[in-house]
Design an enzyme around this catalytic site. Structure first.
Site, PDB file in Angstrom:
ATOM      1  N   HIS A  89       0.854  -1.189   0.000  1.00 23.64           N
ATOM      2  CA  HIS A  89       0.000   0.000   0.000  1.00 23.64           C
ATOM      3  C   HIS A  89       0.888   1.236   0.000  1.00 23.64           C
ATOM      4  O   HIS A  89       1.856   1.303   0.750  1.00 23.64           O
ATOM      5  CB  HIS A  89      -0.909   0.035   1.240  1.00 23.64           C
ATOM      6  N   ASP A 168     -15.435   1.364   6.210  1.00 21.47           N
ATOM      7  CA  ASP A 168     -14.428   2.374   5.847  1.00 21.47           C
ATOM      8  C   ASP A 168     -14.973   3.308   4.770  1.00 21.47           C
ATOM      9  O   ASP A 168     -14.750   4.514   4.823  1.00 21.47           O
ATOM     10  CB  ASP A 168     -13.127   1.720   5.359  1.00 21.47           C
ATOM     11  N   ARG A 175     -15.416  11.524   6.964  1.00 18.38           N
ATOM     12  CA  ARG A 175     -14.180  12.206   7.386  1.00 18.38           C
ATOM     13  C   ARG A 175     -13.781  13.282   6.392  1.00 18.38           C
ATOM     14  O   ARG A 175     -13.306  14.352   6.763  1.00 18.38           O
ATOM     15  CB  ARG A 175     -13.038  11.182   7.529  1.00 18.38           C
ATOM     16  N   SER A 190      -8.274   2.806   8.385  1.00 20.16           N
ATOM     17  CA  SER A 190      -8.838   2.895   7.041  1.00 20.16           C
ATOM     18  C   SER A 190      -7.995   2.086   6.042  1.00 20.16           C
ATOM     19  O   SER A 190      -8.512   1.258   5.276  1.00 20.16           O
ATOM     20  CB  SER A 190      -8.904   4.368   6.632  1.00 20.16           C
ATOM     21  N   LYS A 194      -8.883  -2.313   4.680  1.00 21.95           N
ATOM     22  CA  LYS A 194      -9.052  -2.741   3.274  1.00 21.95           C
ATOM     23  C   LYS A 194      -7.957  -3.730   2.883  1.00 21.95           C
ATOM     24  O   LYS A 194      -8.237  -4.760   2.260  1.00 21.95           O
ATOM     25  CB  LYS A 194      -8.989  -1.521   2.346  1.00 21.95           C
TER      26      LYS A 194
HETATM   27  N1  URA Z   1      -5.948   6.383   2.351  1.00 14.45           N
HETATM   28  C1  URA Z   1      -6.936   5.633   2.900  1.00 14.45           C
HETATM   29  O1  URA Z   1      -7.293   4.585   2.371  1.00 14.45           O
HETATM   30  N2  URA Z   1      -7.512   6.075   4.025  1.00 14.45           N
HETATM   31  C2  URA Z   1      -7.144   7.207   4.656  1.00 14.45           C
HETATM   32  O2  URA Z   1      -7.694   7.523   5.694  1.00 14.45           O
HETATM   33  C3  URA Z   1      -6.113   7.983   4.083  1.00 14.45           C
HETATM   34  C4  URA Z   1      -5.528   7.537   2.927  1.00 14.45           C
END
Ligand code: URA
Length: 437
Positions: A89, A168, A175, A190, A194
């Site tokens: 990621h 999320d 958010r 978050s 995922k």
């Molecule tokens: N990327 C994400 O998936 N979530 C966040 O909160 C910030 C960046």
């Protein structure tokens, strides 16, 4: 009031966090469940997020939040998988097309990469937007399709559908409009809810810092990296984070189709040296974390061979075909305009955020979630920090249907030229591994 009754009362849970108290697993679980099923309204969820933003969360709370968000949807199971399941990621950068190279590269050396990716966020580009510049490429695979394709080919890249961590998706949208994106705990939960829903054996994180990144300073990036590594390790996944530079673009291309072209060049064994080096570092780490190589040298040699032999490129082509894409019709970049240096000197600074915002202004990204992207728009940055230029040296190329003098001026001022030569900035600032590794 006892904790067990607090767990059922959102207002009291919010008040406890507001007062800096530590929430229990069941309180956090009740909040995630209540917000997901609609019994907790947006206004209470906003207050909850703001309390977390201001008070923070410890590792146990962040881990509980991540776990409850992950289990709000499906988690992939790989009971009969013969290969390690891995992913990467990135917190997002300008010109960051690493995923396009990394997923097929790892698949070509025998790992499974079921990569769930995102779209552009603010100035940072999104892997899905880049891939959608390939005509026909599908980024809406179901969790089952993502898993089946990974088992057949070794990799797939798709978006998070409503099946993956739906809590999320709902919370992130909230958010975004309540000033609560920049909380370390909320960002950690978050991202990991995922990624860990993919059922991973190992994960690498590319936490970018600099003008075009979510984290502007090295310190903020290291703190986020520590939170991500600690939480992911607490959830049983071997994890390493690299804090890397976004003080200049990665590679030369910034845009969508133009970044796919650069990823293809890298998959052919060419491409920019920083993109190749970072991709190899991340892939090497995953091979070591999953014991697919005994030493760093062995891992790197296998990965370099896969790039130089065309094996990684073949895997990318197979993945694109499986997802309905037609690489033969990748749109070519639009009309080119050069921006030249006006003075002699050394490049001391590249404002990556300004470059990315210009690409968005030219139509190559979104200002609103509903905007459509012109995939042919982009920039090619021809020099790196520390390079010498003369008056008239081309600094960058703009690919866009129409370019005003203001745009050229804006781009020229994003690149600072001074008399003294700076050291080239490092590609990787720090590496953080979980303690057990
Ligand atoms: N990327 C994400 O998936 N979530 C966040 O909160 C910030 C960046």
């Amino acid at each position: 009031m006892s904790l067990s009754s607090n767990a059922l009362n959102p207002a009291l849970i919010i008040a406890r966090k507001r007062d800096g108290e530590t929430l229990t697993n069941s309180e956090i679980g009740a909040f995630v469940k209540g917000y997901s099923n609609g019994s907790i309204p947006d206004y209470q969820a906003s207050a909850f997020c703001m309390a977390i933003c201001l008070r923070g969360m410890n590792t146990a709370e962040t881990t509980a939040l991540t776990e409850h968000m992950l289990h709000s949807g499906v988690a992939l199971q790989w009971a009969n998988a013969m290969r390690p399941v891995v992913d990467k990621h990135s917190t997002g950068g300008v010109g960051d097309k690493v995923s396009l190279v990394l997923a097929p590269l790892l698949a070509s050396v025998g790992l499974y990469v079921p990569m769930i990716s995102g779209r552009g966020l603010g100035p940072t580009g999104g892997t899905l937007d880049k891939l959608e510049s390939i005509p026909g490429f599908r980024t809406d695979l179901t969790a089952r399709q993502l898993q089946e394709q990974t088992q057949q080919l070794g990799c797939a890249i798709s978006g998070a559908t409503h099946e993956i961590a739906p809590a999320d998706q709902k919370l992130y949208a909230l958010r975004d409009v309540t000033g609560t994106v920049p909380s370390r705990a909320l960002i950690t939960a978050s991202i990991l809810s995922k990624k860990l829903a993919e059922g991973l054996s190992a994960l690498v994180l590319d936490v970018k810092c600099g003008s075009g990144a979510l984290m502007k300073t090295e310190r903020a990036a290291v703190e986020l990296a520590e939170s991500l590594v600690t939480t992911s390790a607490a959830m049983g996944v071997a994890t390493t984070a690299f804090v890397t530079s976004m003080n200049q673009p990665l590679g030369a291309a910034v845009g969508n189709a133009i970044e796919v072209e650069e990823a293809l060049a890298t998959l052919r064994g060419a491409g920019p040296s920083d993109l190749r080096a970072l991709t190899l570092t991340l892939a090497t780490e995953l091979m070591l974390l999953t014991a697919q190589a005994g030493t760093e040298h062995q891992a790197k040699t296998a990965l370099q061979d896969a790039l130089d032999s065309g094996a990684a490129l073949n895997k990318f082509t197979e993945m694109v075909t499986a997802q309905g894409g037609d690489l033969a019709h990748l749109p070519s970049p639009q009309k080119k305009t050069d921006v030249n240096a006006l003075t002699a000197g050394f490049i001391t600074r590249i404002d990556t955020e300004a470059l990315a915002l210009t690409v968005i202004a030219l139509g190559g990204g979104r200002r609103l979630p509903t905007d459509t992207i012109n995939h042919q728009v982009g920039l090619k940055i021809l020099h790196k920090v520390s390079d010498h230029v003369e008056p008239g040296t081309p600094l960058l190329e703009i690919f866009a249907p129409s370019v005003t003098t203001d745009i050229c001026k804006q781009l020229r001022t994003a690149i600072t030229i001074e008399a003294c030569q700076p050291e080239p900035p490092p590609l990787i600032y720090q590496t953080l591994r979980s303690p057990a590794q």
